[in-house]
Design a protein around this motif. Structure first.
Motif, PDB file in Angstrom:
ATOM      1  N   GLN A 192       0.836  -1.197   0.000  1.00 52.25           N
ATOM      2  CA  GLN A 192       0.000   0.000   0.000  1.00 52.25           C
ATOM      3  C   GLN A 192       0.868   1.243   0.000  1.00 52.25           C
ATOM      4  O   GLN A 192       1.951   1.256   0.583  1.00 52.25           O
ATOM      5  CB  GLN A 192      -0.910   0.008   1.226  1.00 52.25           C
ATOM      6  CG  GLN A 192      -1.873  -1.155   1.233  1.00 52.25           C
ATOM      7  CD  GLN A 192      -2.713  -1.205   2.497  1.00 52.25           C
ATOM      8  OE1 GLN A 192      -2.514  -0.447   3.424  1.00 52.25           O
ATOM      9  NE2 GLN A 192      -3.651  -2.125   2.524  1.00 52.25           N
ATOM     10  N   ALA A 193       0.354   2.283  -0.609  1.00 57.31           N
ATOM     11  CA  ALA A 193       1.059   3.562  -0.619  1.00 57.31           C
ATOM     12  C   ALA A 193       1.091   4.131   0.788  1.00 57.31           C
ATOM     13  O   ALA A 193       0.174   3.918   1.579  1.00 57.31           O
ATOM     14  CB  ALA A 193       0.364   4.534  -1.569  1.00 57.31           C
ATOM     15  N   GLU A 194       2.144   4.843   1.072  1.00 55.89           N
ATOM     16  CA  GLU A 194       2.288   5.476   2.376  1.00 55.89           C
ATOM     17  C   GLU A 194       1.318   6.650   2.482  1.00 55.89           C
ATOM     18  O   GLU A 194       1.004   7.307   1.488  1.00 55.89           O
ATOM     19  CB  GLU A 194       3.728   5.968   2.520  1.00 55.89           C
ATOM     20  CG  GLU A 194       4.172   6.118   3.937  1.00 55.89           C
ATOM     21  CD  GLU A 194       5.655   6.402   4.012  1.00 55.89           C
ATOM     22  OE1 GLU A 194       5.991   7.560   4.265  1.00 55.89           O
ATOM     23  OE2 GLU A 194       6.441   5.464   3.811  1.00 55.89           O
ATOM     24  N   ALA A 195       0.858   6.929   3.685  1.00 60.34           N
ATOM     25  CA  ALA A 195      -0.058   8.049   3.901  1.00 60.34           C
ATOM     26  C   ALA A 195       0.586   9.337   3.400  1.00 60.34           C
ATOM     27  O   ALA A 195       1.753   9.604   3.676  1.00 60.34           O
ATOM     28  CB  ALA A 195      -0.407   8.166   5.378  1.00 60.34           C
ATOM     29  N   GLY A 196      -0.172  10.124   2.657  1.00 56.03           N
ATOM     30  CA  GLY A 196       0.316  11.389   2.131  1.00 56.03           C
ATOM     31  C   GLY A 196       1.001  11.279   0.786  1.00 56.03           C
ATOM     32  O   GLY A 196       1.399  12.288   0.209  1.00 56.03           O
ATOM     33  N   SER A 197       1.134  10.062   0.259  1.00 56.87           N
ATOM     34  CA  SER A 197       1.811   9.912  -1.026  1.00 56.87           C
ATOM     35  C   SER A 197       0.954  10.399  -2.193  1.00 56.87           C
ATOM     36  O   SER A 197       1.453  10.548  -3.304  1.00 56.87           O
ATOM     37  CB  SER A 197       2.213   8.456  -1.246  1.00 56.87           C
ATOM     38  OG  SER A 197       1.072   7.631  -1.311  1.00 56.87           O
ATOM     39  N   ASP A 198      -0.307  10.692  -1.925  1.00 53.07           N
ATOM     40  CA  ASP A 198      -1.170  11.213  -2.980  1.00 53.07           C
ATOM     41  C   ASP A 198      -0.962  12.714  -3.192  1.00 53.07           C
ATOM     42  O   ASP A 198      -1.500  13.292  -4.128  1.00 53.07           O
ATOM     43  CB  ASP A 198      -2.647  10.930  -2.646  1.00 53.07           C
ATOM     44  CG  ASP A 198      -3.057  11.503  -1.298  1.00 53.07           C
ATOM     45  OD1 ASP A 198      -2.181  11.671  -0.426  1.00 53.07           O
ATOM     46  OD2 ASP A 198      -4.253  11.778  -1.124  1.00 53.07           O
ATOM     47  N   VAL A 199      -0.175  13.358  -2.346  1.00 51.66           N
ATOM     48  CA  VAL A 199       0.104  14.788  -2.458  1.00 51.66           C
ATOM     49  C   VAL A 199       1.458  14.961  -3.135  1.00 51.66           C
ATOM     50  O   VAL A 199       2.463  14.402  -2.684  1.00 51.66           O
ATOM     51  CB  VAL A 199       0.119  15.458  -1.058  1.00 51.66           C
ATOM     52  CG1 VAL A 199       0.451  16.920  -1.167  1.00 51.66           C
ATOM     53  CG2 VAL A 199      -1.206  15.236  -0.360  1.00 51.66           C
TER      54      VAL A 199
END
Length: 194
Positions: A179-186
């Protein structure tokens, strides 16, 4: 005699429908895809020392970032995750965090290179930068393929009739997807002011 033959045939049909082969096949596929993820990360880890050595020669003043990249690479290489650990979300998260730190350090390095165009003009560094970009793409593809294999495995062990064989014969547990790390969508902020 005919009844016995019919029972043997019926048992074989029932066993083949309960995931006797599909569960280990799906599990091995997921483990193979995990090996692809590890190979892609290893390729990146192998490129980093060459990238660091090339950049160090041209940018001695940027030693802090290069040291950070080297330390992040060592940290990422020290966290190992085997196929048997894929059912432990904490171990998968630890592996992801180490790889994410290395990715962040590499991003800072590349921003530094953007800041100093004379480094980009060196052919060797440009080649290594292209290889690193290709490696990052390979990592993304390997992660996607792994997550697809995990989804197939988890679906197999949870759906009838394979769920019977998964629990009775294998004691199968769901695997943890990457899973992507938290905040990687920014998107990261690039600041050339400093």
């Amino acid at each position: 005699m005919k009844i016995r033959a019919a029972l043997v045939l019926m048992s074989a049909v029932l066993l083949s429908a309960c995931g006797l082969n599909s569960v280990p096949t799906a599990e091995e596929n997921a483990k193979a895809r995990w090996a692809d993820v590890q190979a892609a990360y290893q390729r990146r880890a192998d490129l980093v020392p060459n990238l660091v050595a090339t950049v160090k020669g041209a940018a001695q003043s940027e030693g802090e970032i290069l040291t950070e990249v080297t330390q992040a690479r060592a940290s990422a290489s020290s966290v190992q995750l085997s196929g048997d650990d894929l059912t432990d979300p904490a171990k998968v998260e630890q592996f992801q965090a180490a790889q994410s730190r290395l990715g962040g350090s590499l991003s800072r390095l590349l921003v530094t290179v953007e800041k100093y165009p004379e480094l980009r003009s060196q052919g060797r560094f440009a080649d290594l930068q292209e290889q690193l970009e290709g490696t990052e793409n390979r990592i993304n593809i390997a992660i996607r393929d792994y997550n697809t294999a995990v989804q197939e495995y988890n679906t197999t062990i949870r759906t009838f009739p394979s769920a019977i064989g998964a629990k009775v014969f294998y004691g199968a547990e769901p695997m943890t997807p990457f899973q992507a790390e938290a905040g990687s969508d920014v998107a990261p902020t690039v600041d050339f002011g400093n």
